[in-house]
Design a protein around this motif. Structure first.
Motif, PDB file in Angstrom:
ATOM      1  N   MET A 148      39.049  30.118  31.102  1.00  0.00           N
ATOM      2  CA  MET A 148      40.175  30.889  31.629  1.00  0.00           C
ATOM      3  C   MET A 148      39.817  32.368  31.758  1.00  0.00           C
ATOM      4  O   MET A 148      40.162  33.015  32.750  1.00  0.00           O
ATOM      5  N   GLU A 149      39.102  32.872  30.781  1.00  0.00           N
ATOM      6  CA  GLU A 149      38.685  34.282  30.839  1.00  0.00           C
ATOM      7  C   GLU A 149      37.759  34.516  32.037  1.00  0.00           C
ATOM      8  O   GLU A 149      37.889  35.516  32.748  1.00  0.00           O
ATOM      9  N   ASN A 183      38.474  36.885  35.293  1.00  0.00           N
ATOM     10  CA  ASN A 183      37.493  37.922  35.645  1.00  0.00           C
ATOM     11  C   ASN A 183      36.873  37.680  37.025  1.00  0.00           C
ATOM     12  O   ASN A 183      35.955  38.398  37.422  1.00  0.00           O
ATOM     13  N   LYS A 184      37.378  36.646  37.708  1.00  0.00           N
ATOM     14  CA  LYS A 184      36.960  36.326  39.080  1.00  0.00           C
ATOM     15  C   LYS A 184      35.460  36.048  39.207  1.00  0.00           C
ATOM     16  O   LYS A 184      34.820  36.436  40.192  1.00  0.00           O
ATOM     17  N   ILE A 185      34.921  35.359  38.202  1.00  0.00           N
ATOM     18  CA  ILE A 185      33.490  35.029  38.223  1.00  0.00           C
ATOM     19  C   ILE A 185      33.159  34.136  39.420  1.00  0.00           C
ATOM     20  O   ILE A 185      32.070  34.241  40.005  1.00  0.00           O
ATOM     21  N   HIS A 186      34.113  33.284  39.809  1.00  0.00           N
ATOM     22  CA  HIS A 186      33.880  32.353  40.914  1.00  0.00           C
ATOM     23  C   HIS A 186      33.767  33.062  42.264  1.00  0.00           C
ATOM     24  O   HIS A 186      33.343  32.450  43.250  1.00  0.00           O
ATOM     25  N   SER A 217      23.363  32.018  32.264  1.00  0.00           N
ATOM     26  CA  SER A 217      23.384  31.631  30.845  1.00  0.00           C
ATOM     27  C   SER A 217      24.597  32.175  30.106  1.00  0.00           C
ATOM     28  O   SER A 217      24.941  31.681  29.018  1.00  0.00           O
ATOM     29  N   ASP A 218      25.269  33.172  30.672  1.00  0.00           N
ATOM     30  CA  ASP A 218      26.432  33.765  30.022  1.00  0.00           C
ATOM     31  C   ASP A 218      27.753  33.152  30.507  1.00  0.00           C
ATOM     32  O   ASP A 218      28.818  33.484  29.978  1.00  0.00           O
ATOM     33  N   ILE A 219      27.672  32.281  31.491  1.00  0.00           N
ATOM     34  CA  ILE A 219      28.880  31.671  32.059  1.00  0.00           C
ATOM     35  C   ILE A 219      29.074  30.284  31.466  1.00  0.00           C
ATOM     36  O   ILE A 219      28.117  29.502  31.417  1.00  0.00           O
ATOM     37  N   PRO A 220      30.285  29.945  30.989  1.00  0.00           N
ATOM     38  CA  PRO A 220      30.514  28.594  30.452  1.00  0.00           C
ATOM     39  C   PRO A 220      30.148  27.539  31.492  1.00  0.00           C
ATOM     40  O   PRO A 220      30.582  27.632  32.650  1.00  0.00           O
TER      41      PRO A 220
END
Length: 332
Positions: free
Chosen positions: A115-116, A120-123, A135-138
């Motif tokens: 959810m975080e 944070n709009k990682i997608h 490596s830092d992304i679930p």
């Protein structure tokens, strides 16, 4: 196989049923829901093996007509889950869009960091950024949002090209991740699969199920991998109707004249020559919202208001269906 003639499909389906029956020395049972698919499966099975057992799960959200119809058949064990629909959705979440999408949304809503990452709009980051920070992304986030598997993740890290996958949350439904209610696909497991699994373990019966591969990507994928009779699966299961289509189901009923649940109404022919029911097109759990957004109007919820007002009132007065439907965009 889906293009085979109906006559050939009948012969092959009955052959698969007989193979399953003989392999387990008759310790098999038809999973009978009262819907048309399982009604045809039971008819085909009993034409070949008249004494074959059937089992029906009363999920607590069945239409009364379905229960009455099931009781017209002999040699059917009726079983019940240890919980009910209300408790399941309150604990896990509502069944919306599809099993696959609701499962992915559940992961996004509950798995650590997903959810975080979404907030944070990682997608929306570039492929280059995603690779540099992979490596830092679930990994669950990458699976749910992009459809990554271990294999495609390795390819992405090597090439920097995001894989095209159907097994993720489509962009149009990603807003549901932040829905003010829980979403999940657990209702089917707890209300149907778990009691069937318990029944199978207690009796030793191996189940024959009337699912069609065309109904979902997941069912198609499983059938392509295992075939109709999954003898060597972790949980052996037979799905001898897998290569049938919905039109095959309607044609079989029309040709044979076998009885089916009154909820479906009559079989009518459309202008394009295809067949359809004049009533309900599906008769699963009365509160199920899977695929409801694709229904023509009146959709199943709107139809429920007219045909079963007590069930409709229960869903909307007790289970908050008004807010669910409005948020998802389902007319009610």
């Amino acid at each position: 196989m889906q293009r085979w003639s109906l006559e050939r499909k009948v012969r092959v389906t009955q052959l698969r049923i007989i193979e399953w029956y003989k392999y387990y020395d008759g310790k098999v049972a038809i999973s009978f829901s009262g819907g048309v698919d399982s009604t045809i499966l039971l008819d085909l099975a009993r034409r070949a093996i008249p004494n074959i057992k059937a089992v029906f799960v009363n999920t607590t959200m069945e239409f009364p007509e379905i229960i009455q119809f099931v009781k017209t058949f002999d040699n059917v064990d009726i079983i019940h889950p240890n919980t009910n629909y209300s408790r399941v959705i309150q604990k896990y979440g509502y069944p919306v869009i599809s099993k696959e999408v609701s499962n992915y949304i559940h992961r996004m809503q509950t798995y650590g960091g997903c959810m975080e990452a979404y907030k944070n709009k990682i997608h929306l980051k570039s492929a280059e950024w995603l690779r540099d920070n992979f490596s830092d992304i679930p990994f669950s986030f990458m699976k749910c949002m992009f459809g990554f598997s271990k294999k495609t993740a390795d390819e992405f890290l090597r090439t920097g090209i995001i894989p095209h996958s159907k097994y993720c949350i489509p962009p149009k439904w990603q807003y549901l991740i932040e829905a003010p209610f829980k979403i999940d696909d657990k209702c089917c497991y707890h209300l149907k699969k778990a009691p069937i699994k318990k029944y199978s373990k207690r009796t030793g019966y191996k189940l024959i199920v009337g699912t069609l591969a065309e109904e979902s990507m997941l069912r198609r994928q499983v059938w392509l991998k295992q075939g109709c009779n999954a003898f060597n699966a972790a949980e052996p299961k037979s799905t001898p109707l897998s290569f049938w289509t919905a039109q095959d189901i309607l044609r079989y009923i029309k040709i044979t004249g076998i009885p089916y649940c009154s909820l479906y109404g009559d079989i009518i022919e459309q202008r394009d020559g295809n067949l359809s029911f004049s009533g309900y097109q599906r008769t699963g759990c009365a509160g199920c919202l899977y695929g409801c957004h694709l229904d023509s109007q009146p959709n199943r919820i709107q139809r429920l208001k007219n045909t079963h007002p007590a069930i409709y009132d229960y869903l909307f007065d007790k289970l908050d269906y008004k807010n669910i439907c409005e948020y998802v965009g389902i007319p009610y």
